[in-house]
Design a protein around this motif. Structure first.
Motif, mmCIF file in Angstrom:
data_model
loop_
_atom_site.group_PDB
_atom_site.id
_atom_site.type_symbol
_atom_site.label_atom_id
_atom_site.label_comp_id
_atom_site.label_asym_id
_atom_site.label_seq_id
_atom_site.Cartn_x
_atom_site.Cartn_y
_atom_site.Cartn_z
ATOM 1 N N VAL A 1 0.851 -1.200 0.000
ATOM 2 C CA VAL A 1 0.000 0.000 0.000
ATOM 3 C C VAL A 1 0.886 1.249 0.000
ATOM 4 C CG1 VAL A 1 -1.676 1.342 1.369
ATOM 5 C CG2 VAL A 1 -1.946 -1.139 1.163
ATOM 6 N N GLU A 2 1.932 1.199 0.817
ATOM 7 C CA GLU A 2 2.844 2.349 0.923
ATOM 8 C C GLU A 2 3.573 2.605 -0.398
ATOM 9 O OE1 GLU A 2 5.877 1.873 3.883
ATOM 10 O OE2 GLU A 2 6.323 4.008 3.923
ATOM 11 N N LYS A 3 3.931 1.518 -1.071
ATOM 12 C CA LYS A 3 4.663 1.632 -2.337
ATOM 13 C C LYS A 3 3.762 2.152 -3.466
ATOM 14 C CE LYS A 3 7.653 -1.527 -4.985
ATOM 15 N NZ LYS A 3 8.800 -0.771 -5.350
ATOM 16 N N TYR A 4 2.467 1.892 -3.371
ATOM 17 C CA TYR A 4 1.530 2.289 -4.435
ATOM 18 C C TYR A 4 0.398 3.157 -3.884
ATOM 19 C CZ TYR A 4 3.964 -0.990 -7.439
ATOM 20 O OH TYR A 4 4.923 -1.626 -8.169
ATOM 21 N N PRO A 5 0.731 4.362 -3.418
ATOM 22 C CA PRO A 5 -0.305 5.196 -2.790
ATOM 23 C C PRO A 5 -1.409 5.645 -3.756
ATOM 24 C CG PRO A 5 1.752 6.414 -3.049
ATOM 25 C CD PRO A 5 2.043 5.010 -3.455
ATOM 26 N N ASN A 6 -1.157 5.582 -5.056
ATOM 27 C CA ASN A 6 -2.210 5.966 -6.004
ATOM 28 C C ASN A 6 -3.162 4.820 -6.330
ATOM 29 O OD1 ASN A 6 -1.190 8.550 -6.184
ATOM 30 N ND2 ASN A 6 0.297 7.915 -7.757
ATOM 31 N N ASP A 7 -2.774 3.612 -5.929
ATOM 32 C CA ASP A 7 -3.606 2.446 -6.256
ATOM 33 C C ASP A 7 -4.408 1.929 -5.066
ATOM 34 O OD1 ASP A 7 -2.764 2.100 -8.985
ATOM 35 O OD2 ASP A 7 -0.800 1.630 -8.159
ATOM 36 N N PHE A 8 -3.833 2.071 -3.860
ATOM 37 C CA PHE A 8 -4.492 1.501 -2.679
ATOM 38 C C PHE A 8 -4.556 2.520 -1.555
ATOM 39 C CE2 PHE A 8 -1.891 -1.864 -4.714
ATOM 40 C CZ PHE A 8 -2.918 -2.660 -5.194
ATOM 41 N N ARG A 9 -5.677 2.480 -0.814
ATOM 42 C CA ARG A 9 -5.774 3.298 0.384
ATOM 43 C C ARG A 9 -6.291 2.413 1.510
ATOM 44 N NH1 ARG A 9 -7.064 7.192 3.654
ATOM 45 N NH2 ARG A 9 -9.264 7.682 3.892
ATOM 46 N N ALA A 10 -5.487 2.289 2.588
ATOM 47 C CA ALA A 10 -5.877 1.454 3.729
ATOM 48 C C ALA A 10 -6.832 2.252 4.614
ATOM 49 C CB ALA A 10 -4.639 1.023 4.509
ATOM 50 N N VAL A 11 -8.113 1.898 4.584
ATOM 51 C CA VAL A 11 -9.118 2.675 5.320
ATOM 52 C C VAL A 11 -9.489 2.038 6.654
ATOM 53 C CG1 VAL A 11 -10.132 3.784 3.301
ATOM 54 C CG2 VAL A 11 -10.982 1.535 4.028
ATOM 55 N N CYS A 12 -9.049 0.808 6.863
ATOM 56 C CA CYS A 12 -9.453 0.090 8.080
ATOM 57 C C CYS A 12 -8.334 -0.854 8.490
ATOM 58 C CB CYS A 12 -10.740 -0.675 7.761
ATOM 59 S SG CYS A 12 -11.271 -1.828 9.029
ATOM 60 N N LEU A 13 -7.885 -0.731 9.743
ATOM 61 C CA LEU A 13 -6.811 -1.593 10.241
ATOM 62 C C LEU A 13 -7.273 -2.261 11.524
ATOM 63 C CD1 LEU A 13 -3.737 0.867 9.915
ATOM 64 C CD2 LEU A 13 -4.517 -0.840 8.240
ATOM 65 N N ALA A 14 -6.998 -3.571 11.654
ATOM 66 C CA ALA A 14 -7.419 -4.277 12.869
ATOM 67 C C ALA A 14 -6.309 -5.175 13.386
ATOM 68 C CB ALA A 14 -8.665 -5.112 12.580
ATOM 69 N N ALA A 15 -6.200 -5.237 14.717
ATOM 70 C CA ALA A 15 -5.233 -6.125 15.361
ATOM 71 C C ALA A 15 -5.832 -6.667 16.649
ATOM 72 C CB ALA A 15 -3.932 -5.375 15.650
ATOM 73 N N ALA B 1 -3.000 -10.784 -5.332
ATOM 74 C CA ALA B 1 -4.415 -10.658 -4.937
ATOM 75 C C ALA B 1 -4.830 -9.185 -4.916
ATOM 76 C CB ALA B 1 -4.640 -11.301 -3.564
ATOM 77 N N MET B 2 -3.952 -8.323 -4.401
ATOM 78 C CA MET B 2 -4.307 -6.905 -4.309
ATOM 79 C C MET B 2 -4.509 -6.278 -5.690
ATOM 80 S SD MET B 2 -1.826 -5.675 -1.162
ATOM 81 C CE MET B 2 -2.202 -3.926 -1.256
ATOM 82 N N ALA B 3 -3.632 -6.630 -6.634
ATOM 83 C CA ALA B 3 -3.660 -5.981 -7.953
ATOM 84 C C ALA B 3 -4.543 -6.708 -8.955
ATOM 85 C CB ALA B 3 -2.242 -5.894 -8.496
ATOM 86 N N HIS B 4 -5.020 -7.884 -8.589
ATOM 87 C CA HIS B 4 -5.808 -8.703 -9.512
ATOM 88 C C HIS B 4 -6.912 -7.894 -10.194
ATOM 89 C CE1 HIS B 4 -7.463 -12.432 -11.058
ATOM 90 N NE2 HIS B 4 -8.654 -11.979 -10.746
ATOM 91 N N PRO B 5 -7.121 -8.004 -11.500
ATOM 92 C CA PRO B 5 -6.502 -8.952 -12.427
ATOM 93 C C PRO B 5 -5.166 -8.479 -13.016
ATOM 94 C CG PRO B 5 -8.235 -7.748 -13.529
ATOM 95 C CD PRO B 5 -8.207 -7.236 -12.136
ATOM 96 N N GLY B 6 -4.644 -7.368 -12.515
ATOM 97 C CA GLY B 6 -3.334 -6.917 -12.997
ATOM 98 C C GLY B 6 -2.216 -7.546 -12.173
#
Ligand code: NDP
Ligand code: MG
Length: 383
Positions: free
Chosen positions: A21-35, A266-271
């Protein structure tokens, strides 16, 4: 731009996904984090990714600068957080049956579920697959073997597979004799030869239970009967799994053993994206070797196959007993060899029931854990 929830954000899979996500800030935005309980780790991630929602099972004092985020606490917090965030994608990377609810809730609100949490399929396979179909949610495997099979099947088009061949590193104790395996220490079990992962899955790799769970996972994901799913030990972990067709042709997916590969796929699928990993250099690659798994020294793989054949709650019992025994082993309360014995005892002693609801699964899980605890107490640390 896709929005993504990372459930199990502080773990091995979660942090590697967030690196992408950090490497591709224009493609992914992490809106929810759980631990679960690593609040300091989650605070750091929250500062870096500015999610809208966060969840912690174990409540913690929220620092002033993170109070604008919506926080959920408690056992169901990850579920509540994903339902609130309604992201495009959820990466389900909680460890153990604790992740089942997060997968089911993600299927309610997301367009795609990126599934690392294999225990969710082992325990709730039919529920999860049914819901994914009903809700028309794409279920994308993150487990490297299943990602490999998924990729091979895509390449095969309409041709149905005759056989799936899961590869297996063999784990940290692959070459050990039976008695040494029985008494392997936590440190020895956790030094996996090829993959760096969370502690629970690394113990499962050493007992080959991980491969047993993966046979069950593959059976649900690809709708294949157990007799069409083979396992071969491949210590170099370069071939991530294979698919055989009716003409005997075998397709394989290869790569460096780096989980960012299947996570990024999985994140970039189908790319496809370049996650920054090393390339395979065939000229410098040593031999790729294969051997059959040894059911005598590593009985858990056979127990998992048997549980899959039995059906109903049997896989839940297998998984629950294993989770309990692995916890005991990691906390120094029992020997490594007792994990398989506790699983065997639970499979023999717990009645198998049909599984029609989440409730049925948790009931079977609780019973299996109780049974495993009794067996572990009986065996004692030195037995
Ligand atoms: P880790 O132990 O490294 O991480 C587990 C994550 O889940 C942590 O963020 C943990 O939080 C969180 N967590 C645990 N319980 C809960 C809960 N009840 N609610 C919310 N969050 C919770 O595990 P891995 O990343 O290794 O594995 C995750 C899943 O992915 C497992 O099912 C594993 O089998 C599968 N997998 C992992 C691979 C790997 O390379 N690691 C490869 C293939 C599959 P906290 O940090 O606070 O404890
Ligand atoms: Mg795997």
């Amino acid at each position: 731009m896709r929005t993504i929830a990372v459930l199990g954000a502080t773990g091995s899979i979660g942090t590697q996904a967030l690196d992408i996500v950090e490497k591709y800030p224009n493609d992914f935005r992490a809106v929810c984090l759980a631990a679960m309980s690593n609040s300091e780790g989650l605070f750091k991630l929250a500062r870096k990714f500015s999610p809208e929602v966060c969840a912690l099972v174990k409540p913690a004092e929220i620092p002033e600068d993170l109070k604008h985020i919506r926080w959920f606490f408690g056992e169901n917090s990850a579920r509540e957080a994903v339902l609130f965030a309604r992201p495009d994608d959820a990466l389900c990377a909680v460890v153990g049956i604790a992740g089942l609810g997060t997968v089911l809730s993600s299927l309610d609100v997301c367009k795609r579920v990126l599934l690392a949490n294999k225990e969710a399929l082992v325990t709730g396979g039919s529920l999860v697959m049914r819901k994914a179909k009903e809700k028309k949610v794409e279920l994308l495997p993150v487990d490297s073997e299943h990602s490999a099979i998924f990729q091979c099947l895509k390449a095969a088009g309409e041709n149905a597979p005759r056989r799936i061949i899961l590869t297996c590193s063999g784990g940290a104790l692959r070459t050990w004799d039976r008695e040494r395996i029985e008494n392997a220490s936590v440190g020895e079990v956790l030094s996996h030869p090829t993959w760096r992962m969370g502690s629970k899955i690394t113990v499962d790799c050493a007992s080959l239970m991980n491969k047993g769970l993966e046979v069950i996972e593959a059976s649900y994901l690809f709708d294949m009967p157990p007799e069409k799913i083979d396992v071969v030990i491949h210590p170099q972990s370069v071939i991530h799994s294979m698919v055989e067709f009716r003409d005997g042709a075998v397709l394989a997916q290869l790569g460096k053993p780096d989980m960012r590969g299947p996570i990024g796929y999985a994140m970039a699928h189908p790319g496809r994206i370049d996650y920054g990993g090393e390339r395979l250099d065939f000229a410098r690659l040593d031999a790729l070797t294969f051997e059959a798994p040894d059911g005598e020294r590593f009985p858990c793989l056979g127990y998992a196959r048997q549980a899959l054949k039995t059906g109903g709650s049997a896989p839940v019992i297998l998984n629950g007993a294993n989770e309990e025994a692995v916890l005991w082993f990691l906390s120094g309360k029992t020997r490594f060899g007792n994990i398989a014995k506790a699983v065997y005892a639970a499979l023999n002693e717990c009645a198998v029931h049909p599984v029609n609801s989440e409730e049925d699964i948790y009931t079977a899980d609780a019973l299996a854990r109780k049974c495993a605890r009794k067996a572990l107490e009986r065996l004692g640390p030195e037995a």
